[in-house]
Design a protein around this motif. Structure first.
Motif, short mmCIF file in Angstrom:
data_model
loop_
_atom_site.label_atom_id
_atom_site.label_comp_id
_atom_site.label_asym_id
_atom_site.label_seq_id
_atom_site.Cartn_x
_atom_site.Cartn_y
_atom_site.Cartn_z
N SER A 193 0.83 -1.20 0.00
CA SER A 193 0.00 0.00 0.00
C SER A 193 0.87 1.25 0.00
O SER A 193 1.93 1.29 0.63
CB SER A 193 -0.92 0.02 1.23
OG SER A 193 -1.64 1.23 1.29
N ASP A 194 0.40 2.26 -0.73
CA ASP A 194 0.99 3.59 -0.64
C ASP A 194 0.17 4.48 0.28
O ASP A 194 0.52 5.64 0.51
CB ASP A 194 1.07 4.24 -2.03
CG ASP A 194 2.08 3.55 -2.93
OD1 ASP A 194 3.10 3.09 -2.40
OD2 ASP A 194 1.84 3.47 -4.14
N TYR A 195 -0.93 3.95 0.79
CA TYR A 195 -1.80 4.70 1.68
C TYR A 195 -1.46 4.37 3.13
O TYR A 195 -0.76 3.40 3.43
CB TYR A 195 -3.26 4.38 1.39
CG TYR A 195 -3.69 4.72 -0.01
CD1 TYR A 195 -3.99 6.03 -0.36
CD2 TYR A 195 -3.78 3.73 -0.99
CE1 TYR A 195 -4.38 6.35 -1.66
CE2 TYR A 195 -4.17 4.04 -2.28
CZ TYR A 195 -4.47 5.35 -2.61
OH TYR A 195 -4.83 5.66 -3.90
N ASN A 196 -2.01 5.16 4.01
CA ASN A 196 -1.88 4.91 5.44
C ASN A 196 -2.71 3.68 5.79
O ASN A 196 -3.92 3.65 5.56
CB ASN A 196 -2.36 6.13 6.23
CG ASN A 196 -2.05 6.02 7.72
OD1 ASN A 196 -1.48 5.03 8.17
ND2 ASN A 196 -2.41 7.04 8.45
N ILE A 197 -2.07 2.66 6.34
CA ILE A 197 -2.77 1.41 6.65
C ILE A 197 -2.66 1.08 8.14
O ILE A 197 -1.71 1.48 8.82
CB ILE A 197 -2.25 0.22 5.81
CG1 ILE A 197 -0.77 -0.05 6.13
CG2 ILE A 197 -2.46 0.46 4.34
CD1 ILE A 197 -0.23 -1.30 5.43
N ASP A 198 -3.65 0.37 8.62
CA ASP A 198 -3.66 -0.15 9.98
C ASP A 198 -3.88 -1.66 9.86
O ASP A 198 -4.99 -2.12 9.59
CB ASP A 198 -4.78 0.50 10.79
CG ASP A 198 -4.71 0.16 12.28
OD1 ASP A 198 -4.02 -0.83 12.62
OD2 ASP A 198 -5.32 0.87 13.09
N VAL A 199 -2.80 -2.43 10.04
CA VAL A 199 -2.85 -3.89 9.89
C VAL A 199 -2.82 -4.52 11.28
O VAL A 199 -1.94 -4.22 12.09
CB VAL A 199 -1.67 -4.40 9.05
CG1 VAL A 199 -1.73 -5.92 8.91
CG2 VAL A 199 -1.66 -3.74 7.68
N ASN A 200 -3.76 -5.40 11.52
CA ASN A 200 -3.88 -6.01 12.85
C ASN A 200 -4.09 -7.51 12.71
O ASN A 200 -5.07 -7.96 12.11
CB ASN A 200 -5.05 -5.37 13.60
CG ASN A 200 -5.15 -5.86 15.03
OD1 ASN A 200 -4.21 -6.45 15.57
ND2 ASN A 200 -6.27 -5.62 15.65
N PHE A 201 -3.15 -8.29 13.25
CA PHE A 201 -3.31 -9.74 13.34
C PHE A 201 -3.89 -10.05 14.72
O PHE A 201 -3.35 -9.63 15.74
CB PHE A 201 -1.97 -10.46 13.19
CG PHE A 201 -1.39 -10.42 11.80
CD1 PHE A 201 -1.52 -11.50 10.94
CD2 PHE A 201 -0.72 -9.30 11.35
CE1 PHE A 201 -0.98 -11.47 9.67
CE2 PHE A 201 -0.17 -9.25 10.07
CZ PHE A 201 -0.31 -10.34 9.23
N LYS A 202 -4.95 -10.81 14.76
CA LYS A 202 -5.56 -11.12 16.05
C LYS A 202 -6.18 -12.51 16.03
O LYS A 202 -6.57 -13.02 14.98
CB LYS A 202 -6.60 -10.06 16.41
CG LYS A 202 -7.75 -9.96 15.45
CD LYS A 202 -8.65 -8.76 15.77
CE LYS A 202 -9.24 -8.83 17.15
NZ LYS A 202 -10.18 -7.71 17.41
N LYS A 203 -6.30 -13.10 17.22
CA LYS A 203 -6.91 -14.42 17.35
C LYS A 203 -8.42 -14.33 17.16
O LYS A 203 -9.06 -13.36 17.59
CB LYS A 203 -6.62 -15.00 18.73
CG LYS A 203 -5.27 -15.68 18.86
CD LYS A 203 -5.16 -16.37 20.21
CE LYS A 203 -3.86 -17.13 20.35
NZ LYS A 203 -3.77 -17.83 21.66
#
Length: 361
Positions: free
Chosen positions: A53-63
């Motif tokens: 991504s070239d955009y602002n991202i919020d990536v979250n790995f969760k159970k």
């Protein structure tokens, strides 16, 4: 001819004024179209996940609270990008979520403001990846309870956080993002220009290499740890490691309660050592070496060209053989230290720096 020129200038001025009005009012800023995308996955259907991504991202790995694994994505993008994401499917164990700018030039002059693209990867506890790759200009990458053979994260700015991950080899590259990894299992390499990089309470071999940032390692267990910075600060406390290597060109290194063999080098700046339980070698050009040793452990070697070498030793070192050598500097040692036979051995050498040894009696 002159009238045409004046008329052209007036039209240009009116156009510029209109552009500025639209810009200030927000009418010219493209805020994109809202979208939501979901992918359902099984443990064997997806081995390699790539997010670009070239955009602002919020990536979250969760159970997940169930045995179902799925990925949710929502935010604002252009219709063409949304169409591209809607056509994105798993193929031969691979899923690539591509959010690159369709027009990088427009974005550079700030005519697009799509906000944050939220990506959440919901995984059951037994889910395992082969490879996970995340690349973005800016964003918050939150990796929790992830099991994978390999992980690569590359962000320019933002924050990278990891908690309770089991990853054989992980690489994190940033320009100015902060990195904090806790309770990590596996080998990790972190490269950053500036910002803070921290690894705590983890097991594995670690490398943190920074230009001007703060590098920290606390309560980690492993075979080898490398902490390196050009002009930043290095801090290591309570690490239990076979070999700990410290390198700084012009920064400050503070090492406390370290179990293992320590090798520290510095150009200018300062190396501060407290209770190192293992063979210790500190080598500097102009940097000072400050040692406070209350426990008797391995041999101590301190070599500096023009920096000060100052040691404060407990009375337990009275029988330790101490060798001091300097060309033009001054040497001070306590009279109570006989420097005959015993252990550990202490060897201090400078060219023009002073040598001072004190006893806490």
């Amino acid at each position: 001819m002159k009238k045409h020129i004046i008329f052209g200038i007036l039209l240009t001025a009116i156009g510029c004024i209109g552009f500025l009005i639209c810009l200030v009012s927000g009418n010219i800023i493209d805020q994109g179209h809202a979208y939501t995308k979901n992918w359902s996955i099984s443990n064997k259907s997806l081995q390699n996940l790539t997010i670009r991504s070239d955009y602002n991202i919020d990536v979250n790995f969760k159970k997940t609270t169930s045995d179902q694994n799925y990925i949710t994505l929502n935010g604002n993008l252009t219709p063409k990008q949304i169409e591209k994401l809607n056509d994105t499917v798993l193929s031969k164990g691979n899923l690539t979520i591509d959010m690159k700018h369709s027009n990088p030039t427009l974005n550079k002059i700030n005519l697009q403001d799509f906000g944050i693209q939220d990506i959440t990867i919901h995984l059951a506890s037994d889910f395992q990846f082969d490879n996970v790759v995340i690349e973005s200009d800016t964003g918050k990458i939150d990796v929790n309870n992830l099991t994978s053979k390999h992980l690569k994260v590359a962000v320019q700015s933002g924050f990278v956080e990891g908690y309770k991950n089991d990853i054989q080899d992980a690489t994190v590259r940033t320009k100015s993002a902060d990195v904090e990894l806790l309770h990590w299992l596996g080998n990790v390499t972190i490269h950053n220009d500036e910002g803070t990089a921290i690894i705590k309470d983890s097991i594995g071999d670690f490398q943190i290499i920074s230009q001007s940032g703060i590098v920290q390692s606390h309560r980690n267990i492993g075979e080898a740890i490398l902490l390196k910075t050009d002009t930043g600060k290095i801090v290591s406390t309570e690490d239990d490691v076979t070999t700990l290597n410290i390198n700084t060109k012009a920064g400050v290194a503070i090492l406390e309660e370290v179990d293992g063999k320590l090798a520290a080098t510095a150009g200018t700046g300062k190396i501060v050592l407290r209770n190192i339980r293992g063979d210790l070698t500190a080598t500097t050009d102009d940097a000072d070496i400050i040692l406070d040793q209350q426990t008797v452990a391995g041999n101590i070697t301190a070599i500096s060209k023009s920096g000060l070498v100052k040691m404060t030793l407990s009375p337990l070192f009275k029988s330790a053989p101490i060798t001091t050598q300097t060309s033009t500097g001054e040497v001070f040692t306590p009279k109570t230290f006989s420097a005959r036979q015993g252990s550990p051995k202490i060897n201090i050498k400078t060219d023009s720096g002073d040598i001072k040894i004190f006893s806490e009696e």
